[in-house]
Design a protein around this motif. Structure first.
Motif, PDB file in Angstrom:
ATOM      1  N   ALA A   8       3.794  12.788  10.587  1.00 47.61           N
ATOM      2  CA  ALA A   8       2.781  11.938  10.015  1.00 47.61           C
ATOM      3  C   ALA A   8       2.496  12.319   8.861  1.00 47.61           C
ATOM      4  O   ALA A   8       2.294  11.522   7.929  1.00 47.61           O
ATOM      5  CB  ALA A   8       1.541  12.301  10.870  1.00 47.61           C
ATOM      6  N   ASP A   9       2.391  13.694   8.308  1.00 45.72           N
ATOM      7  CA  ASP A   9       2.458  13.868   6.824  1.00 45.72           C
ATOM      8  C   ASP A   9       3.583  13.216   5.919  1.00 45.72           C
ATOM      9  O   ASP A   9       3.304  13.077   4.870  1.00 45.72           O
ATOM     10  CB  ASP A   9       2.290  15.480   6.706  1.00 45.72           C
ATOM     11  CG  ASP A   9       1.162  15.919   7.154  1.00 45.72           C
ATOM     12  OD1 ASP A   9       0.109  15.805   6.821  1.00 45.72           O
ATOM     13  OD2 ASP A   9       1.350  16.757   8.355  1.00 45.72           O
ATOM     14  N   ARG A  57       5.154   6.575   2.125  1.00 45.84           N
ATOM     15  CA  ARG A  57       4.349   5.678   1.495  1.00 45.84           C
ATOM     16  C   ARG A  57       4.599   5.695  -0.294  1.00 45.84           C
ATOM     17  O   ARG A  57       4.590   4.403  -0.606  1.00 45.84           O
ATOM     18  CB  ARG A  57       3.136   6.040   1.834  1.00 45.84           C
ATOM     19  CG  ARG A  57       2.001   5.066   1.106  1.00 45.84           C
ATOM     20  CD  ARG A  57       0.647   5.338   1.370  1.00 45.84           C
ATOM     21  NE  ARG A  57       0.458   5.297   2.949  1.00 45.84           N
ATOM     22  CZ  ARG A  57      -0.874   5.853   3.151  1.00 45.84           C
ATOM     23  NH1 ARG A  57      -1.466   6.625   2.774  1.00 45.84           N
ATOM     24  NH2 ARG A  57      -0.887   5.862   4.541  1.00 45.84           N
ATOM     25  N   TYR A  58       4.957   6.776  -0.351  1.00 51.71           N
ATOM     26  CA  TYR A  58       5.083   6.966  -2.165  1.00 51.71           C
ATOM     27  C   TYR A  58       6.534   6.309  -2.403  1.00 51.71           C
ATOM     28  O   TYR A  58       6.590   5.460  -3.358  1.00 51.71           O
ATOM     29  CB  TYR A  58       5.309   8.510  -2.351  1.00 51.71           C
ATOM     30  CG  TYR A  58       6.346   8.744  -3.398  1.00 51.71           C
ATOM     31  CD1 TYR A  58       5.858   8.519  -4.714  1.00 51.71           C
ATOM     32  CD2 TYR A  58       7.454   9.381  -2.978  1.00 51.71           C
ATOM     33  CE1 TYR A  58       6.999   9.009  -5.821  1.00 51.71           C
ATOM     34  CE2 TYR A  58       8.600   9.589  -3.950  1.00 51.71           C
ATOM     35  CZ  TYR A  58       8.294   9.305  -5.448  1.00 51.71           C
ATOM     36  OH  TYR A  58       9.182   9.598  -6.339  1.00 51.71           O
ATOM     37  N   TYR A 111       9.180   2.003  -4.884  1.00 52.65           N
ATOM     38  CA  TYR A 111      10.360   1.111  -4.964  1.00 52.65           C
ATOM     39  C   TYR A 111       9.797  -0.476  -5.238  1.00 52.65           C
ATOM     40  O   TYR A 111      10.367  -1.429  -5.929  1.00 52.65           O
ATOM     41  CB  TYR A 111      10.949   0.870  -3.521  1.00 52.65           C
ATOM     42  CG  TYR A 111      12.199   0.371  -3.262  1.00 52.65           C
ATOM     43  CD1 TYR A 111      13.307   1.041  -3.640  1.00 52.65           C
ATOM     44  CD2 TYR A 111      12.330  -0.866  -2.860  1.00 52.65           C
ATOM     45  CE1 TYR A 111      14.662   0.257  -3.718  1.00 52.65           C
ATOM     46  CE2 TYR A 111      13.387  -1.701  -2.922  1.00 52.65           C
ATOM     47  CZ  TYR A 111      14.667  -0.992  -3.186  1.00 52.65           C
ATOM     48  OH  TYR A 111      15.909  -1.371  -2.929  1.00 52.65           O
ATOM     49  N   ALA A 112       8.616  -0.790  -4.792  1.00 54.22           N
ATOM     50  CA  ALA A 112       7.789  -2.059  -4.730  1.00 54.22           C
ATOM     51  C   ALA A 112       7.383  -2.289  -6.307  1.00 54.22           C
ATOM     52  O   ALA A 112       7.533  -3.537  -6.933  1.00 54.22           O
ATOM     53  CB  ALA A 112       6.537  -2.226  -3.976  1.00 54.22           C
ATOM     54  N   ALA A 113       7.086  -1.291  -6.924  1.00 52.12           N
ATOM     55  CA  ALA A 113       6.816  -1.371  -8.275  1.00 52.12           C
ATOM     56  C   ALA A 113       7.824  -1.430  -9.519  1.00 52.12           C
ATOM     57  O   ALA A 113       7.879  -1.397 -10.530  1.00 52.12           O
ATOM     58  CB  ALA A 113       5.924  -0.051  -8.610  1.00 52.12           C
ATOM     59  N   LEU A 171      13.446   0.784   5.310  1.00 46.82           N
ATOM     60  CA  LEU A 171      12.197   1.307   4.950  1.00 46.82           C
ATOM     61  C   LEU A 171      11.288   0.579   4.099  1.00 46.82           C
ATOM     62  O   LEU A 171       9.953   0.791   4.152  1.00 46.82           O
ATOM     63  CB  LEU A 171      12.466   2.639   4.274  1.00 46.82           C
ATOM     64  CG  LEU A 171      13.559   3.918   5.040  1.00 46.82           C
ATOM     65  CD1 LEU A 171      13.523   5.069   4.136  1.00 46.82           C
ATOM     66  CD2 LEU A 171      12.709   4.317   6.278  1.00 46.82           C
ATOM     67  N   VAL A 172      11.830  -0.292   3.337  1.00 43.26           N
ATOM     68  CA  VAL A 172      11.150  -1.107   2.448  1.00 43.26           C
ATOM     69  C   VAL A 172      10.939  -2.419   2.729  1.00 43.26           C
ATOM     70  O   VAL A 172      10.186  -3.327   2.160  1.00 43.26           O
ATOM     71  CB  VAL A 172      11.545  -0.932   1.068  1.00 43.26           C
ATOM     72  CG1 VAL A 172      11.580   0.548   0.452  1.00 43.26           C
ATOM     73  CG2 VAL A 172      13.004  -1.365   0.707  1.00 43.26           C
ATOM     74  N   GLY A 173      11.785  -2.957   3.745  1.00 41.60           N
ATOM     75  CA  GLY A 173      11.591  -4.310   4.189  1.00 41.60           C
ATOM     76  C   GLY A 173      12.789  -5.107   3.305  1.00 41.60           C
ATOM     77  O   GLY A 173      13.299  -4.610   2.481  1.00 41.60           O
TER      78      GLY A 173
END
Length: 297
Positions: free
Chosen positions: A157-158, A165-166, A171-173, A290-292
Motif C-alpha cells: 500500500a505504501d 502514484r508519483y 509520466y503524465a506531466a 502502470l500508466v495506461g
C-alpha cells in the motif's frame, strides 16, 4: 586511548597472521604509513593514511579521517543487531553473510510490494512484478542457509501511494520519473525499517546490498554518501536522497567489492542465489500496465 569501536586490536605491529576479528596496525619502520587490515570474510591490507607523528592522538586523528570512507562499513560496534534488507538476490545475501562473519546478530527482512495476483516469472527480472513469491522463497533459503531469522513486511500500500502514484503523475506531466530513487528514500530506508520495528524486530542498523560507501566529513560532522569502489556497479546515485538520519543508520557492506567477488563469496559459502540473475529494472512488465495506454494506442 578511545580507539574506533569496530577494531578490537590496534597496535604498533604488523601481524603475519590475522584472525577474523577486525584489527588495525601501523608500522613505524614503513615510511610513516598507517596500514589497515580489516576482515570482511576476506583479508585485505591497504595503506589508509600518512601520519607525520606516531603520537597516539595523531594516529587516532588520521584513522578517523581516512578509514571509514575506504571500508564502507562506517564505525560499527562489534556484536550489533543488524537488519538486512533481503531481496532474494545475491547482493543482499552476501551483505548478510559478511555482517554475520563480522560477529553481528543479523536478521533478514524483505518488503513485499506486489498486491497480486501472482504470475509466472517475466522475461525481465525486476523489483516489482508478479513473480514476487520466487523472491520470497529465495530470500528465505538464504536466511535458512545462514541460520538467521527472516520475515516479510507488507509495503504494497505504501509503495502504491509513494512510488507508483508519483511515477504515474510524473509520466503524465511529461517529466522523467525515477522510481528507484523515490523508493529508496521513502520505502526501503523509510517504511520498511519502521514497519519492521513496529512488528517487534529490534535492530541498531539497517544494511542493504547496494554498491555504495559511507564516510564522515570531519569538518562538518555530516555523513557522506560516496561512490562504490567498483565504478561499474556503483549505485550511490540511487541513494542520493537519503537523509542524514537514514545514512546514520545505514550500512553498505558491498561498497568495496566487485560483483565478481560478491558472486565468488556467495558460491564459496554455498548460498543458493550465487548465480541468480540480476534485477536491474523497476517493473517487470510493460510501462503501459502502470500508466495506461498512450495517445496513439
Amino acid at each position: 586511548q578511545a580507539w574506533p569501536k569496530p577494531f578490537r586490536r590496534i597496535g604498533c605491529f604488523v601481524p603475519s597472521r590475522v584472525s577474523r576479528e577486525p584489527c588495525l596496525c601501523y608500522n613505524p619502520f614503513s615510511d610513516r604509513k598507517i596500514r589497515g587490515i580489516y576482515m570482511q570474510g576476506i583479508q585485505r591490507e591497504v595503506s589508509i593514511a600518512r601520519c607525520e607523528s606516531y603520537d597516539p592522538l595523531a594516529v587516532k586523528a588520521a584513522l578517523l579521517e581516512a578509514l571509514a570512507p575506504i571500508h564502507g562499513l562506517d564505525w560499527v560496534t562489534p556484536g550489533m543487531k543488524i537488519a538486512v534488507g533481503l531481496s532474494g538476490g545475491v547482493d543482499s545475501a552476501v551483505a548478510a553473510l559478511l555482517l554475520q562473519r563480522e560477529g553481528h546478530e543479523v536478521s533478514g527482512v524483505l518488503m513485499t510490494l506486489w498486491p497480486g495476483p501472482e504470475g509466472p516469472a517475466p522475461v525481465r527480472s525486476a523489483c516489482y512484478g508478479p513473480d514476487e513469491a520466487a523472491d520470497i522463497r529465495a530470500a528465505a533459503e538464504v536466511a535458512a542457509r545462514l541460520g538467521i531469522p527472516f520475515r516479510t513486511v507488507d509495503c504494497a500500500a505504501d509503495y502504491e501511494g509513494l512510488v507508483l502514484r508519483y511515477f504515474r503523475e510524473a509520466y503524465a506531466a511529461g517529466t522523467t520519473p525515477n522510481p528507484c530513487v523515490r523508493c529508496n528514500e521513502r520505502v526501503k530506508f523509510g517504511i520498511l525499517p519502521a514497519a519492521a520495528r513496529a512488528a517487534g524486530l529490534a535492530f541498531d542498523r539497517f544494511a542493504t546490498g547496494h554498491y555504495a560507501r559511507l564516510g564522515l566529513d570531519a569538518a562538518t560532522g555530516r555523513r557522506v554518501l560516496m561512490r562504490a569502489a567498483d565504478p561499474a556497479k556503483d549505485q550511490s546515485y540511487f541513494l542520493y536522497r537519503l537523509s542524514q538520519a537514514q545514512l546514520a543508520e545505514a550500512l553498505f557492506p558491498l561498497g568495496g567489492l566487485t560483483k565478481a567477488r560478491v558472486r565468488a563469496l556467495a558460491r564459496e559459502a554455498g548460498l543458493p542465489v550465487h548465480d541468480r540473475r540480476e534485477s536491474q529494472d523497476f517493473y517487470a512488465g510493460d510501462i503501459g500496465d502502470l500508466v495506461g495506454p498512450g495517445p496513439g494506442d
